[in-house]
Scaffold this active site. Structure first.
Site, PDB file in Angstrom:
ATOM      1  N   HIS A 272       0.833  -1.214   0.000  1.00 31.31           N
ATOM      2  CA  HIS A 272       0.000   0.000   0.000  1.00 31.31           C
ATOM      3  C   HIS A 272       0.864   1.259   0.000  1.00 31.31           C
ATOM      4  O   HIS A 272       0.404   2.351   0.346  1.00 31.31           O
ATOM      5  CB  HIS A 272      -0.952   0.003   1.202  1.00 31.31           C
ATOM      6  CG  HIS A 272      -1.944  -1.103   1.145  1.00 31.31           C
ATOM      7  ND1 HIS A 272      -2.571  -1.602   2.271  1.00 31.31           N
ATOM      8  CD2 HIS A 272      -2.403  -1.858   0.116  1.00 31.31           C
ATOM      9  CE1 HIS A 272      -3.383  -2.599   1.918  1.00 31.31           C
ATOM     10  NE2 HIS A 272      -3.292  -2.765   0.629  1.00 31.31           N
TER      11      HIS A 272
ATOM     12  N   CYS B 246       9.758  11.991 -16.462  1.00 36.47           N
ATOM     13  CA  CYS B 246       8.856  11.849 -17.625  1.00 36.47           C
ATOM     14  C   CYS B 246       7.810  12.948 -17.708  1.00 36.47           C
ATOM     15  O   CYS B 246       7.007  12.955 -18.638  1.00 36.47           O
ATOM     16  CB  CYS B 246       8.161  10.482 -17.551  1.00 36.47           C
ATOM     17  SG  CYS B 246       6.849  10.429 -16.316  1.00 36.47           S
TER      18      CYS B 246
ATOM     19  N   ASN C 115      -2.526 -12.584  16.363  1.00 31.53           N
ATOM     20  CA  ASN C 115      -3.589 -11.581  16.460  1.00 31.53           C
ATOM     21  C   ASN C 115      -4.401 -11.847  17.724  1.00 31.53           C
ATOM     22  O   ASN C 115      -4.739 -13.002  17.992  1.00 31.53           O
ATOM     23  CB  ASN C 115      -4.500 -11.708  15.230  1.00 31.53           C
ATOM     24  CG  ASN C 115      -5.409 -10.519  15.034  1.00 31.53           C
ATOM     25  OD1 ASN C 115      -6.047 -10.063  15.964  1.00 31.53           O
ATOM     26  ND2 ASN C 115      -5.478 -10.039  13.801  1.00 31.53           N
TER      27      ASN C 115
HETATM   28  N1  APR Z   1      -1.054  -7.179  17.716  1.00 33.98           N
HETATM   29  C1  APR Z   1      -1.543  -7.961  16.702  1.00 33.98           C
HETATM   30  N2  APR Z   1      -2.739  -7.727  16.098  1.00 33.98           N
HETATM   31  C2  APR Z   1      -3.475  -6.684  16.562  1.00 33.98           C
HETATM   32  C3  APR Z   1      -3.036  -5.854  17.625  1.00 33.98           C
HETATM   33  C4  APR Z   1      -1.761  -6.139  18.204  1.00 33.98           C
HETATM   34  N3  APR Z   1      -1.257  -5.387  19.179  1.00 33.98           N
HETATM   35  N4  APR Z   1      -3.997  -4.905  17.842  1.00 33.98           N
HETATM   36  C5  APR Z   1      -5.006  -5.141  16.947  1.00 33.98           C
HETATM   37  N5  APR Z   1      -4.699  -6.218  16.179  1.00 33.98           N
HETATM   38  C6  APR Z   1      -5.462  -6.805  15.062  1.00 33.98           C
HETATM   39  C7  APR Z   1      -6.970  -6.656  15.122  1.00 33.98           C
HETATM   40  O1  APR Z   1      -7.547  -7.725  15.852  1.00 33.98           O
HETATM   41  C8  APR Z   1      -7.352  -6.720  13.633  1.00 33.98           C
HETATM   42  O2  APR Z   1      -7.557  -8.074  13.234  1.00 33.98           O
HETATM   43  O3  APR Z   1      -5.056  -6.132  13.898  1.00 33.98           O
HETATM   44  C9  APR Z   1      -6.098  -6.194  12.917  1.00 33.98           C
HETATM   45  C10 APR Z   1      -6.229  -4.820  12.287  1.00 33.98           C
HETATM   46  O4  APR Z   1      -7.134  -4.922  11.230  1.00 33.98           O
HETATM   47  P1  APR Z   1      -7.415  -3.666  10.256  1.00 33.98           P
HETATM   48  O5  APR Z   1      -7.578  -2.459  11.066  1.00 33.98           O
HETATM   49  O6  APR Z   1      -8.524  -4.086   9.358  1.00 33.98           O
HETATM   50  O7  APR Z   1      -6.026  -3.509   9.471  1.00 33.98           O
HETATM   51  P2  APR Z   1      -5.506  -4.202   8.145  1.00 33.98           P
HETATM   52  O8  APR Z   1      -5.868  -5.652   8.083  1.00 33.98           O
HETATM   53  O9  APR Z   1      -4.094  -3.866   8.029  1.00 33.98           O
HETATM   54  O10 APR Z   1      -6.324  -3.386   7.008  1.00 33.98           O
HETATM   55  C11 APR Z   1      -5.959  -3.598   5.679  1.00 33.98           C
HETATM   56  O11 APR Z   1      -7.292  -1.741   4.993  1.00 33.98           O
HETATM   57  O12 APR Z   1      -8.082   0.329   5.356  1.00 33.98           O
HETATM   58  C12 APR Z   1      -7.188  -0.382   4.620  1.00 33.98           C
HETATM   59  O13 APR Z   1      -5.228   0.416   3.614  1.00 33.98           O
HETATM   60  C13 APR Z   1      -5.755   0.053   4.842  1.00 33.98           C
HETATM   61  O14 APR Z   1      -3.785  -1.350   4.865  1.00 33.98           O
HETATM   62  C14 APR Z   1      -5.084  -1.212   5.366  1.00 33.98           C
HETATM   63  C15 APR Z   1      -6.001  -2.307   4.893  1.00 33.98           C
END
Ligand code: APR
Length: 262
Positions: free
Chosen positions: A132, A164, A227
């Site tokens: 990203h 470019c 997670n």
């Molecule tokens: N350690 C591990 N996991 C954690 C922690 C922690 N300390 N705190 C929260 N989490 C977990 C949550 O349980 C959740 O499953 O991290 C996850 C975060 O999920 P999202 O907020 O959906 O993030 P992500 O999966 O990276 O989102 C993907 O969505 O909005 C777009 O571009 C943005 O890159 C992002 C993409």
């Protein structure tokens, strides 16, 4: 069995799997940086949970009026203020250093990160694909050339590519924007070689990133989830570390070190 005993057992199984695997890739999401003070997007305390999902036409809006987009970005207004502030103050947490150590030990071959925060690099990791994009880089949308932010003086908005003449924007991938082809093809190449994928702090709902673990599984590879909460990928996983990345990853790396030395 207590949750501590379950975690200990899971760390033992995960460490043995990592050591026995040939090509280990970590797929990283926002949860990995929560302990660095950066809010996640979904779930409790998530930015989208608080402010609502952003406009899925982010890129189309940029293309319609890039000057306005740049002026807003440079003035620091808009919904992303909280995220930008957190990003500017964030430091790597023990989870970032643990992945860097795993790479230095030769037990982790690549990181595919969905995060734009540059914290893996600050922790010493080198084999990284930022699917990203990165908040500390700019990119030409025509020729895909990238520059470190602090090496590209912005004299006009939108800035033009010295190579470019194309339009330059932040390297971060906006909603609706195609993933840059070099990043996507490297993710696919790493996924094809991967026989063990660590899923660290991702909810597994955003594609194409959420598809990579499924490809690994279909090809006979194994998945380890790190997670504190269940995700859309949990049912596919072979081993679950139901814990925070910042506490469980250092424990995993320590056990890998012991096994690799044995
Ligand atoms: N350690 C591990 N996991 C954690 C922690 C922690 N300390 N705190 C929260 N989490 C977990 C949550 O349980 C959740 O499953 O991290 C996850 C975060 O999920 P999202 O907020 O959906 O993030 P992500 O999966 O990276 O989102 C993907 O969505 O909005 C777009 O571009 C943005 O890159 C992002 C993409």
């Amino acid at each position: 069995m207590t949750s501590e005993e379950q975690l200990e057992e899971a760390i033992e199984a995960a460490a043995r799997l990592v050591v026995a695997s040939n090509h280990v890739v970590a797929l990283v999401g926002a949860g990995h940086s929560v302990e660095s003070g950066i809010p996640p997007f979904r779930g409790p305390g998530g930015l989208w949970t608080k402010f609502g999902e952003p406009d899925m036409l982010g890129y189309q809006n940029f293309m319609r009026d890039p000057k306005k987009w740049w002026e807003e970005t440079l003035s620091g207004t808009g919904a992303m203020r909280e995220l930008l502030d957190a990003l500017s103050q964030a430091k790597p947490n023990p989870g970032h250093y643990a992945l860097a150590e795993l790479e230095q030990m030769g037990q982790l071959q690549h990181i595919i990160t969905q995060n734009i925060d540059n914290l893996h690099q600050e922790a010493g990791s080198t084999a990284i694909t930022e699917i990203h994009g990165s908040r500390v880089k700019l990119r030409c949308i025509a020729c895909n050339t990238r520059w470190p932010l602090d090496e590209f003086p912005i004299e006009e908005v939108p800035p033009k590519c010295p190579q470019c003449g194309g339009m330059v924007k932040s390297d971060t991938v906006l909603f609706g924007e195609p993933i840059p082809h070099d990043a996507l093809s490297e993710c696919i190449r790493q996924t094809r070689m991967c026989d063990c994928m660590l899923l660290v702090g991702t909810s597994g709902v955003v594609y194409p990133a959420a598809g990579f673990p499924q490809d690994v599984k279909m090809a006979g590879g194994r998945l380890i989830e790190i997670n504190p909460n269940e995700t859309a990928l949990t049912t596919l996983c072979d081993i679950i570390l139901r814990a925070l990345a910042g506490t469980s990853l250092p424990l995993l790396v320590e056990r890998v070190r012991q096994l690799a030395a044995a």
